[in-house]
Write a protein that holds these residues in place. Sequence first.
Motif, PDB file in Angstrom:
ATOM      1  N   TRP A 111      -0.039  28.935 -28.083  1.00  0.00           N
ATOM      2  CA  TRP A 111       0.135  29.351 -26.697  1.00  0.00           C
ATOM      3  C   TRP A 111      -1.199  29.822 -26.120  1.00  0.00           C
ATOM      4  CZ3 TRP A 111       2.736  28.567 -22.628  1.00  0.00           C
ATOM      5  CH2 TRP A 111       2.796  29.477 -21.586  1.00  0.00           C
ATOM      6  N   CYS A 112      -1.977  30.569 -26.893  1.00  0.00           N
ATOM      7  CA  CYS A 112      -3.305  31.021 -26.446  1.00  0.00           C
ATOM      8  C   CYS A 112      -4.207  29.824 -26.150  1.00  0.00           C
ATOM      9  CB  CYS A 112      -3.968  31.904 -27.503  1.00  0.00           C
ATOM     10  SG  CYS A 112      -3.224  33.520 -27.699  1.00  0.00           S
ATOM     11  N   GLU A 113      -4.231  28.875 -27.074  1.00  0.00           N
ATOM     12  CA  GLU A 113      -5.068  27.698 -26.867  1.00  0.00           C
ATOM     13  C   GLU A 113      -4.621  26.910 -25.634  1.00  0.00           C
ATOM     14  OE1 GLU A 113      -4.801  25.673 -30.650  1.00  0.00           O
ATOM     15  OE2 GLU A 113      -6.769  26.454 -31.227  1.00  0.00           O
ATOM     16  N   CYS A 114      -3.330  26.788 -25.458  1.00  0.00           N
ATOM     17  CA  CYS A 114      -2.788  26.082 -24.302  1.00  0.00           C
ATOM     18  C   CYS A 114      -3.195  26.786 -23.004  1.00  0.00           C
ATOM     19  CB  CYS A 114      -1.264  25.995 -24.409  1.00  0.00           C
ATOM     20  SG  CYS A 114      -0.469  25.183 -23.013  1.00  0.00           S
ATOM     21  N   MET A 115      -3.050  28.098 -22.980  1.00  0.00           N
ATOM     22  CA  MET A 115      -3.417  28.854 -21.780  1.00  0.00           C
ATOM     23  C   MET A 115      -4.913  28.756 -21.500  1.00  0.00           C
ATOM     24  SD  MET A 115      -1.006  32.261 -21.944  1.00  0.00           S
ATOM     25  CE  MET A 115      -1.734  33.003 -20.510  1.00  0.00           C
ATOM     26  N   GLU A 116      -5.729  28.830 -22.531  1.00  0.00           N
ATOM     27  CA  GLU A 116      -7.173  28.697 -22.333  1.00  0.00           C
ATOM     28  C   GLU A 116      -7.518  27.321 -21.769  1.00  0.00           C
ATOM     29  OE1 GLU A 116      -8.872  29.728 -26.145  1.00  0.00           O
ATOM     30  OE2 GLU A 116      -9.450  31.690 -25.371  1.00  0.00           O
ATOM     31  N   ASN A 117      -6.875  26.280 -22.293  1.00  0.00           N
ATOM     32  CA  ASN A 117      -7.116  24.935 -21.764  1.00  0.00           C
ATOM     33  C   ASN A 117      -6.693  24.828 -20.303  1.00  0.00           C
ATOM     34  OD1 ASN A 117      -8.136  24.060 -24.215  1.00  0.00           O
ATOM     35  ND2 ASN A 117      -6.171  23.237 -24.923  1.00  0.00           N
ATOM     36  N   GLU A 118      -5.530  25.399 -19.979  1.00  0.00           N
ATOM     37  CA  GLU A 118      -5.054  25.374 -18.595  1.00  0.00           C
ATOM     38  C   GLU A 118      -6.019  26.113 -17.674  1.00  0.00           C
ATOM     39  OE1 GLU A 118      -2.437  23.874 -17.149  1.00  0.00           O
ATOM     40  OE2 GLU A 118      -1.825  22.943 -19.028  1.00  0.00           O
ATOM     41  N   MET A 119      -6.518  27.275 -18.126  1.00  0.00           N
ATOM     42  CA  MET A 119      -7.470  28.033 -17.300  1.00  0.00           C
ATOM     43  C   MET A 119      -8.776  27.268 -17.135  1.00  0.00           C
ATOM     44  SD  MET A 119      -6.831  32.055 -18.199  1.00  0.00           S
ATOM     45  CE  MET A 119      -7.320  31.908 -19.898  1.00  0.00           C
ATOM     46  N   ASP A 120      -9.237  26.610 -18.218  1.00  0.00           N
ATOM     47  CA  ASP A 120     -10.450  25.792 -18.110  1.00  0.00           C
ATOM     48  C   ASP A 120     -10.253  24.667 -17.105  1.00  0.00           C
ATOM     49  OD1 ASP A 120     -11.728  27.381 -19.965  1.00  0.00           O
ATOM     50  OD2 ASP A 120     -11.406  25.996 -21.648  1.00  0.00           O
ATOM     51  N   ASP A 121      -9.099  23.980 -17.191  1.00  0.00           N
ATOM     52  CA  ASP A 121      -8.808  22.897 -16.247  1.00  0.00           C
ATOM     53  C   ASP A 121      -8.751  23.418 -14.817  1.00  0.00           C
ATOM     54  OD1 ASP A 121      -8.678  21.196 -18.410  1.00  0.00           O
ATOM     55  OD2 ASP A 121      -6.474  21.052 -18.415  1.00  0.00           O
ATOM     56  N   ALA A 122      -8.138  24.599 -14.629  1.00  0.00           N
ATOM     57  CA  ALA A 122      -8.046  25.186 -13.289  1.00  0.00           C
ATOM     58  C   ALA A 122      -9.434  25.546 -12.763  1.00  0.00           C
ATOM     59  CB  ALA A 122      -7.148  26.424 -13.314  1.00  0.00           C
ATOM     60  N   ASN A 123     -10.296  26.070 -13.640  1.00  0.00           N
ATOM     61  CA  ASN A 123     -11.658  26.411 -13.213  1.00  0.00           C
ATOM     62  C   ASN A 123     -12.435  25.167 -12.804  1.00  0.00           C
ATOM     63  OD1 ASN A 123     -11.373  29.163 -13.562  1.00  0.00           O
ATOM     64  ND2 ASN A 123     -12.102  29.132 -15.669  1.00  0.00           N
ATOM     65  N   VAL A 124     -12.294  24.083 -13.588  1.00  0.00           N
ATOM     66  CA  VAL A 124     -12.980  22.839 -13.261  1.00  0.00           C
ATOM     67  C   VAL A 124     -12.452  22.293 -11.934  1.00  0.00           C
ATOM     68  CG1 VAL A 124     -13.250  20.420 -13.952  1.00  0.00           C
ATOM     69  CG2 VAL A 124     -13.566  22.236 -15.632  1.00  0.00           C
ATOM     70  N   GLY A 125     -11.135  22.349 -11.753  1.00  0.00           N
ATOM     71  CA  GLY A 125     -10.537  21.874 -10.505  1.00  0.00           C
ATOM     72  C   GLY A 125     -10.997  22.686  -9.307  1.00  0.00           C
ATOM     73  N   ALA A 126     -11.116  23.997  -9.493  1.00  0.00           N
ATOM     74  CA  ALA A 126     -11.558  24.863  -8.394  1.00  0.00           C
ATOM     75  C   ALA A 126     -13.009  24.575  -8.034  1.00  0.00           C
ATOM     76  CB  ALA A 126     -11.378  26.321  -8.774  1.00  0.00           C
ATOM     77  N   GLN A 127     -13.833  24.286  -9.041  1.00  0.00           N
ATOM     78  CA  GLN A 127     -15.240  24.000  -8.776  1.00  0.00           C
ATOM     79  C   GLN A 127     -15.410  22.650  -8.084  1.00  0.00           C
ATOM     80  OE1 GLN A 127     -17.015  24.380 -12.633  1.00  0.00           O
ATOM     81  NE2 GLN A 127     -16.979  26.608 -12.596  1.00  0.00           N
ATOM     82  N   LYS A 128     -14.510  21.701  -8.382  1.00  0.00           N
ATOM     83  CA  LYS A 128     -14.605  20.373  -7.786  1.00  0.00           C
ATOM     84  C   LYS A 128     -13.979  20.317  -6.399  1.00  0.00           C
ATOM     85  CE  LYS A 128     -14.705  17.703 -12.079  1.00  0.00           C
ATOM     86  NZ  LYS A 128     -13.997  16.702 -12.887  1.00  0.00           N
TER      87      LYS A 128
END
Length: 170
Positions: free
Chosen positions: A64-81
């Motif tokens: 669950w931690c790894e999944c949440m970290e991946n989701e947050m990373d994806d959200a950060n990349v999406g926000a930057q783009k």
Amino acid sequence: MSRSYKAIAETAVQDLYEVTSAFDSVSAIFTLMLEIFPEDSTPHAFAQLGTLGLKDWYTKVYQWCECMENEMDDANVGAQKAPPLPHYLLDQRSSDVAEAISAERAHATRWWTHLNEMRRRKELPEWVAAGIGTHDEHDLMLESRKTVNQALFGSDDLGGDQQYRAVVLE
């Protein structure tokens, strides 16, 4: 205190990692029990069950931690783009905010005027009338409007509002 969803998610992931550390501590207790108690004893059996249960939960929480970290990373990349809002949308939002503030100020001024008139006619209890319609209160209202304008629009300009008293307040 108001935190962003991102800050809340980051805190949650950190807390979950701390839970996995707690699982490690409990697992150490079960391992010690497995070493101390004979294999045919009840405490040994409980330690085996505990170890199996902990391994299962440890895996679930860690995944669950790894999944949440991946989701947050994806959200950060999406926000930057994400492209910035077009200028006309920013102007429209500023205009909408200015109109809403103006409407709220008109409403507040109307009620301030009614309360001031009631104070002057001695229709208010003294504890209410003490701070209504005074020069200090009017000045405070103008200062708070300037503060809001400065924070939102970068200007102290009160627009159509006058920065002086057109009538003498009693």
